[in-house]
Design a protein around this motif. Structure first.
Motif, PDB file in Angstrom:
ATOM      1  N   ARG B 168       0.838  -1.206   0.000  1.00  0.00           N
ATOM      2  CA  ARG B 168       0.000   0.000   0.000  1.00  0.00           C
ATOM      3  C   ARG B 168       0.876   1.259   0.000  1.00  0.00           C
ATOM      4  N   ASP B 169       1.954   1.212  -0.750  1.00  0.00           N
ATOM      5  CA  ASP B 169       2.959   2.267  -0.660  1.00  0.00           C
ATOM      6  C   ASP B 169       3.414   2.661  -2.061  1.00  0.00           C
ATOM      7  N   ARG B 170       2.887   3.778  -2.522  1.00  0.00           N
ATOM      8  CA  ARG B 170       3.223   4.233  -3.878  1.00  0.00           C
ATOM      9  C   ARG B 170       4.698   4.622  -3.984  1.00  0.00           C
ATOM     10  N   GLU B 175       1.886  -0.934  -4.742  1.00  0.00           N
ATOM     11  CA  GLU B 175       0.609  -0.280  -4.469  1.00  0.00           C
ATOM     12  C   GLU B 175      -0.441  -1.234  -3.901  1.00  0.00           C
ATOM     13  N   TRP B 176      -0.213  -2.526  -4.091  1.00  0.00           N
ATOM     14  CA  TRP B 176      -1.209  -3.498  -3.669  1.00  0.00           C
ATOM     15  C   TRP B 176      -1.166  -3.706  -2.149  1.00  0.00           C
ATOM     16  N   CYS B 177      -2.285  -4.240  -1.639  1.00  0.00           N
ATOM     17  CA  CYS B 177      -2.358  -4.758  -0.267  1.00  0.00           C
ATOM     18  C   CYS B 177      -1.906  -6.211  -0.321  1.00  0.00           C
ATOM     19  N   TYR B 205      -1.665  -0.466  12.666  1.00  0.00           N
ATOM     20  CA  TYR B 205      -2.268  -0.806  11.385  1.00  0.00           C
ATOM     21  C   TYR B 205      -2.939   0.399  10.735  1.00  0.00           C
ATOM     22  N   ASP B 207      -5.714  -0.394   8.103  1.00  0.00           N
ATOM     23  CA  ASP B 207      -7.002  -1.075   8.199  1.00  0.00           C
ATOM     24  C   ASP B 207      -6.673  -2.510   8.599  1.00  0.00           C
ATOM     25  N   HIS B 291       2.361  -4.612 -11.902  1.00  0.00           N
ATOM     26  CA  HIS B 291       3.108  -4.833 -10.676  1.00  0.00           C
ATOM     27  C   HIS B 291       4.119  -5.972 -10.820  1.00  0.00           C
TER      28      HIS B 291
END
Lengths: 350, 350
Positions: B168-170, B175-177, B205, B207, B291
């Motif tokens: 989750r980090d551009r 970018e994915w979880c 966390y 989410d 990705h």
């Protein structure tokens, strides 16, 4: 030793399982209680599938067409199972039509029901206010290519989704997370923002469970391209205030009460074991977990083998499942069922 | 028309796919670059599997034993694929050993790599501080039945997990979880609290993605029975302060800076496409998503068919996947591969 696999439930899981059995060279009979195949995506009029916005009816109809093209796959619609006898390799299933079918293995693909928001303990007033709708109510509108406030027929200026309705809630007895509602609500919010560019769209959530590529395929575009507003908060009631709805709760990030007017409120209702899942579990004597879904003892290294030898299960009958889960587990159940019959035949031959 | 399916990658996905092919009556050859089968659960010394705490080595070894018992399933370890020619029904794969194998279809089960925390832009100092570890470092300890602070050898009084490291980090391009880390961290926190009852355990966390039954099988027991403390917050750095680590960030629920001493910090590193996945995708000419994971065009209604006819894929080579996803998609890939060969054989016969 029958060379036929009986598949109970004609949604995406059952269609995929029945087609896969046929593709693996055995016969399949798919038994569906409704008048037509397709399951929830068809009976509930889904518009676009999560996460890639493919047309639901086109996709499911293509699957049904593939199944129909298999000469060794039969379908019985408007039919239920009333009895089962026998053992692995030689089951006999009696149908509501009086027909008796022989099958070597059974696959349960009996799916889920949407949570009935009339059972909610919060006061969302689904049955009182026409402008409080469910995810599937909105799907019907989206399938027609429109979004309108039911009481006025006009497009909404302000619309929100309330997550976890009938999920993660000990009070009503539904302790599980329904897995797909975060993705489906986000998909719908994007569709609404495209159809009604002047609208404002809000999603009230506890955790946004946008796992895997849903994070980058849905969650980020929703925020960055479509300006959907996500608010971590608990909604406790929906009231009427003049011509609008008033949504009340707590914004947990800001740590303050929340009171916000809406034209339309969408309840993200969760998944429950379907009536058919409970009925078939009881009829076949297949173990259920304490929530009523079918239990697989050896999760995660076996995902489809039930407590009754010769009976396999797949899709949302096993618990909350997205369509990828459903399609994969359906093919897996078919493979296990076919393998069990091949092994049985080899044992007899030996 | 070959009656053999070549499976590349000997983790849980590859083992399940190869066994399923054999159970469906064709031959399979499983090709693994490491000296032994098992993939990440074995090479990374997983202790207990999420979500039900089954022993990882026992479970995976049972799968390997099942495969070994199939006379029509062969295994090549310490072997890589160096070339592929041919077409569906008649591929030839050249191995690093010089051997050439004929196969009618190929299944890619090349898995994932753990994110290297040295690439993290935040300052977690994994390579600087011995008491900053990763999920898999802690698994090694748990497999020995212990938890200890690396620098002192004593059990931790205070331990925390930092979620979304490499997910989750551009900024770092991921970018994915990674889907499973919330569940794995929670599983570990429960294990630590059982092993060290005096410890305090914290999970930081964004989410908590405890989808489906993970909510009620892991997340609630972690809080209610094992008193794991979940703090919604962003951790920006880990510093040394005296004999302890100091974890700094923001508590987003309380809306205030967070500074909390720890004996041990566990980085919940995410999943990336493995080197093998990238290499095989290039060698076979199979489409990857942006990705680097293998792309399936028709998700969600087809979960295993790659862009190259006759080549199927499963497990974490397709993206972040839990073990249930992996086992189901592996069996699904096997079913599709076998069906493709049956169809090809029928066409030739006709």
């Amino acid at each position: 030793m029958s060379d036929c696999v009986l598949v109970i439930g004609g949604g995406p899981a059952g269609i995929e399982a029945a087609r896969t059995v046929a593709d693996l060279g055995l016969r399949s009979v798919l038994i569906e209680q409704a008048q037509r195949l397709g399951g929830a995506p068809i009976s509930c009029n889904y518009a676009a599938l999560t996460p890639r916005f493919a047309d639901a009816e086109t996709g499911i109809d293509a699957m049904i067409g593939e199944l129909a093209a298999r000469p060794n796959a039969e379908v019985r619609t408007s039919t239920t199972v009333t009895a089962i006898t026998g053992e692995p390799g030689a089951f006999t299933v009696t149908l509501s039509t009086g027909e008796a079918l022989a099958g070597g293995a059974v696959i349960l693909a009996t799916g889920f029901d949407h949570f009935d928001p009339g059972r909610e303990r919060q006061m969302y007033n689904y049955y009182q206010y026409p402008d409080v709708v469910t995810l599937q109510d909105l799907e019907v509108q989206l399938k027609r290519g429109e979004v309108c406030v039911p009481s006025t027929g006009k497009p909404p200026e302000r619309i929100c989704w309330v997550q976890c309705v009938g999920s993660r809630d000990r009070n009503i007895g539904n302790e599980w997370c329904s897995k797909v509602c975060c993705g489906v609500a986000t998909k719908q919010a994007i569709e609404v923002r495209k159809l009604v560019p002047d609208s404002r769209a809000y999603i009230f959530y506890i955790d946004m469970r946008m796992y895997g590529f849903w994070e980058t395929e849905l969650y980020w575009p929703a925020q960055e391209q479509h300006h959907v507003q996500y608010i971590k908060g608990i909604i406790t009631e929906v009231l009427e205030r003049g011509e609008r709805l008033l949504v009340r709760g707590e914004d947990t990030t800001m740590g303050r009460p929340l009171e916000i007017p809406m034209d339309m409120v969408v309840l993200s209702v969760g998944m429950e074991p379907s009536v058919g899942t409970r009925r078939m579990a009881a009829l076949l004597g297949v173990a259920q977990n304490r929530h009523g879904f079918l239990d697989i003892a050896d999760v995660p290294l076996d995902t489809v083998t039930t407590s009754r030898p010769g009976v396999f299960a797949c899709g949302a009958a096993l618990g909350p499942a997205d369509l990828e889960d459903t399609i994969s587990s359906a093919a897996a159940a078919a493979a296990r069922a076919v393998a069990s019959l091949r092994r049985g035949a080899a044992t007899l031959a030996g």
